[in-house]
Write a protein that holds these residues in place. Sequence first.
Motif, PDB file in Angstrom:
ATOM      1  N   HIS A  12       0.834  -1.207   0.000  1.00 39.51           N
ATOM      2  CA  HIS A  12       0.000   0.000   0.000  1.00 39.51           C
ATOM      3  C   HIS A  12       0.872   1.261   0.000  1.00 39.51           C
ATOM      4  O   HIS A  12       0.623   2.208  -0.760  1.00 39.51           O
ATOM      5  CB  HIS A  12      -0.948  -0.012   1.205  1.00 39.51           C
ATOM      6  CG  HIS A  12      -1.756   1.234   1.351  1.00 39.51           C
ATOM      7  ND1 HIS A  12      -2.778   1.568   0.489  1.00 39.51           N
ATOM      8  CD2 HIS A  12      -1.661   2.253   2.246  1.00 39.51           C
ATOM      9  CE1 HIS A  12      -3.283   2.728   0.849  1.00 39.51           C
ATOM     10  NE2 HIS A  12      -2.621   3.167   1.928  1.00 39.51           N
ATOM     11  N   LEU A  13       1.900   1.278   0.836  1.00 39.20           N
ATOM     12  CA  LEU A  13       2.794   2.431   0.899  1.00 39.20           C
ATOM     13  C   LEU A  13       3.574   2.614  -0.404  1.00 39.20           C
ATOM     14  O   LEU A  13       3.761   3.744  -0.868  1.00 39.20           O
ATOM     15  CB  LEU A  13       3.751   2.306   2.081  1.00 39.20           C
ATOM     16  CG  LEU A  13       3.109   2.404   3.470  1.00 39.20           C
ATOM     17  CD1 LEU A  13       4.127   2.084   4.555  1.00 39.20           C
ATOM     18  CD2 LEU A  13       2.515   3.785   3.681  1.00 39.20           C
ATOM     19  N   LEU A  16       4.464   5.368  -5.536  1.00 38.85           N
ATOM     20  CA  LEU A  16       4.459   5.265  -6.993  1.00 38.85           C
ATOM     21  C   LEU A  16       3.529   6.317  -7.604  1.00 38.85           C
ATOM     22  O   LEU A  16       3.891   6.986  -8.577  1.00 38.85           O
ATOM     23  CB  LEU A  16       4.039   3.852  -7.396  1.00 38.85           C
ATOM     24  CG  LEU A  16       4.089   3.484  -8.858  1.00 38.85           C
ATOM     25  CD1 LEU A  16       5.469   3.720  -9.440  1.00 38.85           C
ATOM     26  CD2 LEU A  16       3.691   2.020  -9.027  1.00 38.85           C
ATOM     27  N   ALA A  17       2.352   6.475  -7.028  1.00 40.02           N
ATOM     28  CA  ALA A  17       1.398   7.486  -7.510  1.00 40.02           C
ATOM     29  C   ALA A  17       2.008   8.885  -7.387  1.00 40.02           C
ATOM     30  O   ALA A  17       1.876   9.713  -8.299  1.00 40.02           O
ATOM     31  CB  ALA A  17       0.091   7.395  -6.731  1.00 40.02           C
ATOM     32  N   PHE A  18       2.692   9.140  -6.283  1.00 43.87           N
ATOM     33  CA  PHE A  18       3.337  10.438  -6.081  1.00 43.87           C
ATOM     34  C   PHE A  18       4.420  10.670  -7.144  1.00 43.87           C
ATOM     35  O   PHE A  18       4.504  11.750  -7.730  1.00 43.87           O
ATOM     36  CB  PHE A  18       3.939  10.521  -4.676  1.00 43.87           C
ATOM     37  CG  PHE A  18       4.666  11.804  -4.421  1.00 43.87           C
ATOM     38  CD1 PHE A  18       3.959  12.972  -4.136  1.00 43.87           C
ATOM     39  CD2 PHE A  18       6.046  11.855  -4.462  1.00 43.87           C
ATOM     40  CE1 PHE A  18       4.634  14.171  -3.907  1.00 43.87           C
ATOM     41  CE2 PHE A  18       6.733  13.041  -4.237  1.00 43.87           C
ATOM     42  CZ  PHE A  18       6.012  14.207  -3.958  1.00 43.87           C
ATOM     43  N   THR A  34      12.836   8.483 -12.545  1.00 43.34           N
ATOM     44  CA  THR A  34      13.836   7.815 -11.702  1.00 43.34           C
ATOM     45  C   THR A  34      13.185   7.291 -10.427  1.00 43.34           C
ATOM     46  O   THR A  34      13.367   6.125 -10.059  1.00 43.34           O
ATOM     47  CB  THR A  34      14.991   8.783 -11.366  1.00 43.34           C
ATOM     48  OG1 THR A  34      15.568   9.257 -12.583  1.00 43.34           O
ATOM     49  CG2 THR A  34      16.048   8.102 -10.525  1.00 43.34           C
ATOM     50  N   VAL A  35      12.422   8.130  -9.764  1.00 42.33           N
ATOM     51  CA  VAL A  35      11.746   7.712  -8.537  1.00 42.33           C
ATOM     52  C   VAL A  35      10.685   6.654  -8.861  1.00 42.33           C
ATOM     53  O   VAL A  35      10.551   5.662  -8.139  1.00 42.33           O
ATOM     54  CB  VAL A  35      11.123   8.931  -7.803  1.00 42.33           C
ATOM     55  CG1 VAL A  35      10.325   8.495  -6.594  1.00 42.33           C
ATOM     56  CG2 VAL A  35      12.225   9.903  -7.391  1.00 42.33           C
ATOM     57  N   GLU A  36       9.988   6.832  -9.964  1.00 38.56           N
ATOM     58  CA  GLU A  36       8.976   5.850 -10.366  1.00 38.56           C
ATOM     59  C   GLU A  36       9.607   4.481 -10.604  1.00 38.56           C
ATOM     60  O   GLU A  36       9.098   3.459 -10.122  1.00 38.56           O
ATOM     61  CB  GLU A  36       8.255   6.326 -11.630  1.00 38.56           C
ATOM     62  CG  GLU A  36       7.160   5.386 -12.080  1.00 38.56           C
ATOM     63  CD  GLU A  36       6.438   5.858 -13.335  1.00 38.56           C
ATOM     64  OE1 GLU A  36       5.653   5.051 -13.876  1.00 38.56           O
ATOM     65  OE2 GLU A  36       6.634   7.012 -13.773  1.00 38.56           O
ATOM     66  N   ALA A  37      10.710   4.453 -11.332  1.00 40.31           N
ATOM     67  CA  ALA A  37      11.386   3.176 -11.609  1.00 40.31           C
ATOM     68  C   ALA A  37      11.831   2.509 -10.307  1.00 40.31           C
ATOM     69  O   ALA A  37      11.694   1.293 -10.141  1.00 40.31           O
ATOM     70  CB  ALA A  37      12.577   3.395 -12.533  1.00 40.31           C
ATOM     71  N   ASN A  38      12.352   3.308  -9.381  1.00 36.57           N
ATOM     72  CA  ASN A  38      12.793   2.740  -8.103  1.00 36.57           C
ATOM     73  C   ASN A  38      11.625   2.198  -7.282  1.00 36.57           C
ATOM     74  O   ASN A  38      11.743   1.147  -6.657  1.00 36.57           O
ATOM     75  CB  ASN A  38      13.605   3.761  -7.318  1.00 36.57           C
ATOM     76  CG  ASN A  38      15.031   3.810  -7.796  1.00 36.57           C
ATOM     77  OD1 ASN A  38      15.726   2.817  -7.763  1.00 36.57           O
ATOM     78  ND2 ASN A  38      15.464   4.962  -8.275  1.00 36.57           N
ATOM     79  N   PHE A  39      10.497   2.919  -7.274  1.00 36.32           N
ATOM     80  CA  PHE A  39       9.323   2.412  -6.568  1.00 36.32           C
ATOM     81  C   PHE A  39       8.817   1.128  -7.221  1.00 36.32           C
ATOM     82  O   PHE A  39       8.439   0.184  -6.526  1.00 36.32           O
ATOM     83  CB  PHE A  39       8.199   3.461  -6.516  1.00 36.32           C
ATOM     84  CG  PHE A  39       8.258   4.350  -5.302  1.00 36.32           C
ATOM     85  CD1 PHE A  39       7.968   3.858  -4.032  1.00 36.32           C
ATOM     86  CD2 PHE A  39       8.619   5.689  -5.422  1.00 36.32           C
ATOM     87  CE1 PHE A  39       8.026   4.670  -2.911  1.00 36.32           C
ATOM     88  CE2 PHE A  39       8.672   6.518  -4.310  1.00 36.32           C
ATOM     89  CZ  PHE A  39       8.379   6.005  -3.051  1.00 36.32           C
ATOM     90  N   LEU A  40       8.799   1.096  -8.547  1.00 38.80           N
ATOM     91  CA  LEU A  40       8.357  -0.109  -9.254  1.00 38.80           C
ATOM     92  C   LEU A  40       9.248  -1.292  -8.892  1.00 38.80           C
ATOM     93  O   LEU A  40       8.755  -2.388  -8.596  1.00 38.80           O
ATOM     94  CB  LEU A  40       8.374   0.117 -10.768  1.00 38.80           C
ATOM     95  CG  LEU A  40       7.268   0.994 -11.335  1.00 38.80           C
ATOM     96  CD1 LEU A  40       7.594   1.413 -12.767  1.00 38.80           C
ATOM     97  CD2 LEU A  40       5.922   0.268 -11.278  1.00 38.80           C
TER      98      LEU A  40
END
Length: 186
Positions: free
Chosen positions: A5-6, A11-13, A21-27
Amino acid sequence: HQAIHLLEKGLAFARAQKNPTVEANFLFTAGQTYYQLNKKKEANQYFQKAIRLGEEGSYKLKPYLSYFYGEIFSILFDEGKYQEALEYCDKREKLIQQMSSFKQIPIGYIDQQYAYLYSKKACVLSRLNRKAEAATYYHKFKQTRFSHTPQGQESILVYWMEIGAIRLGHPILPTTKAPRYHHLGL
Protein backbone atom coordinates in the motif's frame (compact mmCIF):
# COMPACT_ATOMS: atom_id res chain seq x y z
CA HIS A 1 -0.21 -5.79 2.83
CA GLN A 2 0.84 -2.44 4.30
CA ALA A 3 4.22 -2.30 2.51
CA ILE A 4 2.54 -2.70 -0.87
CA HIS A 5 0.00 0.00 0.00
CA LEU A 6 2.79 2.43 0.90
CA LEU A 7 4.72 1.59 -2.26
CA GLU A 8 1.61 2.19 -4.37
CA LYS A 9 1.18 5.62 -2.73
CA GLY A 10 4.82 6.45 -3.42
CA LEU A 11 4.46 5.27 -6.99
CA ALA A 12 1.40 7.49 -7.51
CA PHE A 13 3.34 10.44 -6.08
CA ALA A 14 6.33 9.78 -8.38
CA ARG A 15 4.04 9.59 -11.40
CA ALA A 16 2.27 12.82 -10.38
CA GLN A 17 5.69 14.50 -10.11
CA LYS A 18 6.65 13.05 -13.52
CA ASN A 19 9.87 11.71 -12.04
CA PRO A 20 10.82 8.52 -13.94
CA THR A 21 13.84 7.81 -11.70
CA VAL A 22 11.75 7.71 -8.54
CA GLU A 23 8.98 5.85 -10.37
CA ALA A 24 11.39 3.18 -11.61
CA ASN A 25 12.79 2.74 -8.10
CA PHE A 26 9.32 2.41 -6.57
CA LEU A 27 8.36 -0.11 -9.25
CA PHE A 28 11.47 -2.16 -8.63
CA THR A 29 11.07 -2.01 -4.85
CA ALA A 30 7.44 -3.13 -5.24
CA GLY A 31 8.73 -6.05 -7.31
CA GLN A 32 11.21 -6.97 -4.59
CA THR A 33 8.46 -6.77 -1.99
CA TYR A 34 6.15 -9.01 -3.99
CA TYR A 35 9.04 -11.42 -4.52
CA GLN A 36 9.66 -11.59 -0.76
CA LEU A 37 5.94 -12.31 -0.30
CA ASN A 38 6.38 -15.22 -2.75
CA LYS A 39 4.12 -13.54 -5.32
CA LYS A 40 6.48 -14.07 -8.24
CA LYS A 41 4.04 -13.23 -11.02
CA GLU A 42 3.30 -9.81 -9.52
CA ALA A 43 6.98 -9.31 -8.74
CA ASN A 44 7.95 -9.99 -12.34
CA GLN A 45 5.34 -7.53 -13.62
CA TYR A 46 6.79 -4.76 -11.46
CA PHE A 47 10.37 -5.70 -12.33
CA GLN A 48 9.59 -5.54 -16.05
CA LYS A 49 7.87 -2.14 -15.71
CA ALA A 50 10.90 -0.75 -13.86
CA ILE A 51 13.27 -2.21 -16.46
CA ARG A 52 11.19 -0.81 -19.32
CA LEU A 53 11.38 2.68 -17.77
CA GLY A 54 15.13 2.30 -17.38
CA GLU A 55 15.63 1.08 -20.92
CA GLU A 56 13.50 3.87 -22.40
CA GLY A 57 14.78 6.62 -20.11
CA SER A 58 17.64 9.07 -20.28
CA TYR A 59 21.23 8.45 -19.19
CA LYS A 60 20.18 9.36 -15.63
CA LEU A 61 18.22 6.10 -15.39
CA LYS A 62 20.99 3.85 -16.72
CA PRO A 63 22.83 3.33 -13.40
CA TYR A 64 19.51 2.24 -11.86
CA LEU A 65 18.91 -0.08 -14.79
CA SER A 66 22.34 -1.64 -14.23
CA TYR A 67 21.38 -2.23 -10.60
CA PHE A 68 18.02 -3.73 -11.67
CA TYR A 69 19.77 -6.11 -14.08
CA GLY A 70 22.18 -7.14 -11.31
CA GLU A 71 19.36 -7.82 -8.85
CA ILE A 72 17.38 -9.83 -11.40
CA PHE A 73 20.55 -11.79 -12.12
CA SER A 74 20.86 -12.61 -8.42
CA ILE A 75 17.25 -13.78 -8.18
CA LEU A 76 17.59 -16.00 -11.25
CA PHE A 77 20.95 -17.34 -10.07
CA ASP A 78 19.56 -18.19 -6.64
CA GLU A 79 16.64 -19.97 -8.32
CA GLY A 80 19.06 -22.05 -10.41
CA LYS A 81 17.98 -20.38 -13.67
CA TYR A 82 21.53 -19.97 -14.89
CA GLN A 83 20.89 -19.46 -18.60
CA GLU A 84 18.37 -16.70 -17.88
CA ALA A 85 20.79 -15.17 -15.38
CA LEU A 86 23.48 -15.15 -18.06
CA GLU A 87 21.12 -13.26 -20.38
CA TYR A 88 20.86 -10.50 -17.78
CA CYS A 89 24.66 -10.42 -17.57
CA ASP A 90 24.79 -9.91 -21.32
CA LYS A 91 22.21 -7.10 -21.12
CA ARG A 92 24.16 -5.49 -18.30
CA GLU A 93 27.42 -5.74 -20.21
CA LYS A 94 25.91 -3.92 -23.21
CA LEU A 95 24.43 -1.31 -20.88
CA ILE A 96 27.76 -0.66 -19.15
CA GLN A 97 29.43 -0.30 -22.55
CA GLN A 98 26.76 2.26 -23.43
CA MET A 99 27.13 4.07 -20.08
CA SER A 100 30.91 4.31 -20.52
CA SER A 101 30.29 6.76 -23.37
CA PHE A 102 28.31 9.13 -21.13
CA LYS A 103 30.55 11.90 -19.85
CA GLN A 104 28.18 12.45 -16.93
CA ILE A 105 28.88 9.00 -15.46
CA PRO A 106 32.22 8.80 -13.57
CA ILE A 107 34.81 6.31 -14.79
CA GLY A 108 35.17 4.87 -11.27
CA TYR A 109 31.50 3.93 -11.32
CA ILE A 110 31.95 2.25 -14.72
CA ASP A 111 34.94 0.29 -13.37
CA GLN A 112 32.87 -0.84 -10.36
CA GLN A 113 29.98 -1.93 -12.60
CA TYR A 114 32.33 -3.93 -14.82
CA ALA A 115 33.84 -5.61 -11.75
CA TYR A 116 30.43 -6.65 -10.44
CA LEU A 117 29.40 -7.84 -13.88
CA TYR A 118 32.58 -9.85 -14.43
CA SER A 119 32.41 -11.52 -11.01
CA LYS A 120 28.79 -12.55 -11.56
CA LYS A 121 29.39 -13.65 -15.12
CA ALA A 122 32.40 -15.77 -14.09
CA CYS A 123 30.25 -17.48 -11.48
CA VAL A 124 27.27 -18.22 -13.72
CA LEU A 125 29.49 -19.44 -16.55
CA SER A 126 31.17 -21.78 -14.07
CA ARG A 127 27.74 -23.11 -13.02
CA LEU A 128 26.95 -23.67 -16.71
CA ASN A 129 30.18 -25.70 -16.90
CA ARG A 130 31.75 -23.16 -19.25
CA LYS A 131 34.94 -23.04 -17.20
CA ALA A 132 37.26 -21.46 -19.79
CA GLU A 133 34.84 -18.57 -20.38
CA ALA A 134 34.41 -18.22 -16.62
CA ALA A 135 38.18 -17.93 -16.20
CA THR A 136 38.27 -15.26 -18.92
CA TYR A 137 35.73 -13.17 -17.02
CA TYR A 138 37.59 -13.73 -13.77
CA HIS A 139 40.72 -12.31 -15.41
CA LYS A 140 38.70 -9.34 -16.69
CA PHE A 141 37.48 -8.86 -13.13
CA LYS A 142 41.08 -8.81 -11.84
CA GLN A 143 41.94 -6.05 -14.33
CA THR A 144 39.44 -3.65 -12.76
CA ARG A 145 40.55 -1.25 -10.05
CA PHE A 146 37.50 -2.18 -8.00
CA SER A 147 38.71 -5.81 -7.75
CA HIS A 148 41.48 -4.62 -5.42
CA THR A 149 39.07 -3.11 -2.90
CA PRO A 150 37.51 -5.02 0.00
CA GLN A 151 34.08 -4.79 -1.69
CA GLY A 152 35.56 -6.07 -4.94
CA GLN A 153 37.21 -8.99 -3.17
CA GLU A 154 33.91 -9.80 -1.49
CA SER A 155 32.10 -9.80 -4.84
CA ILE A 156 34.34 -12.58 -6.20
CA LEU A 157 33.98 -14.94 -3.21
CA VAL A 158 31.16 -16.96 -4.78
CA TYR A 159 33.32 -17.63 -7.84
CA TRP A 160 36.24 -18.69 -5.64
CA MET A 161 33.91 -21.13 -3.87
CA GLU A 162 32.72 -22.38 -7.27
CA ILE A 163 36.24 -23.28 -8.36
CA GLY A 164 37.22 -24.65 -4.94
CA ALA A 165 39.72 -21.91 -4.14
CA ILE A 166 38.11 -21.38 -0.72
CA ARG A 167 35.88 -23.50 1.49
CA LEU A 168 32.56 -22.60 3.07
CA GLY A 169 32.46 -22.45 6.85
CA HIS A 170 36.14 -21.74 7.08
CA PRO A 171 37.94 -18.44 7.40
CA ILE A 172 39.03 -17.24 4.00
CA LEU A 173 42.00 -19.51 3.62
CA PRO A 174 43.21 -20.98 0.37
CA THR A 175 43.03 -24.71 -0.22
CA THR A 176 45.90 -26.41 -2.00
CA LYS A 177 44.14 -25.60 -5.30
CA ALA A 178 44.03 -21.87 -4.63
CA PRO A 179 45.97 -19.52 -6.84
CA ARG A 180 48.05 -16.98 -4.96
CA TYR A 181 46.53 -13.52 -4.84
CA HIS A 182 49.27 -11.25 -3.49
CA HIS A 183 46.90 -8.31 -3.04
CA LEU A 184 44.74 -10.42 -0.70
CA GLY A 185 47.68 -11.75 1.25
CA LEU A 186 46.79 -15.33 0.31
